[in-house]
Design a protein around this motif. Structure first.
Motif: not given
Length: 86
Positions: A38-57
């Motif tokens: 959950k923390a990892a997903v929130i970090d990615v959504a907030l732009g705190e970390s970069i996902p391994e693959n895929g795109e966020m808009l």
């Protein structure tokens, strides 16, 4: 209605591959197997970390193009100061 935030095949180590969208005014519950996921997903959504693959808009544009602080979240268990308005 256009998506406010969209995950397209976003791969996060602890959470797997995620594809979903959130429209303005919508409420979503994030259910994952571990608190770390959950923390990892929130970090990615907030732009705190970069996902391994895929795109966020964000509003149809890549999340990386958004101003820092453009996305916020309120934890389900609260966490806001009771006398402040959001």
């Amino acid at each position: 209605m256009a998506a406010l935030l969209q995950f397209n095949g976003v791969e996060i180590d602890r959470a797997g591959i995620l594809s979903f969208s959130i429209e303005a005014g919508a409420t979503r519950v994030l259910q994952v197997s571990l608190p770390e996921a959950k923390a990892a997903v929130i970090d990615v959504a907030l732009g705190e970390s970069i996902p391994e693959n895929g795109e966020m808009l964000l509003l149809g544009q890549p999340l990386q193009a958004a101003r820092p602080g453009s996305i916020g979240w309120v934890p389900g268990g609260g966490g806001l100061i009771s006398n402040l308005k959001t």
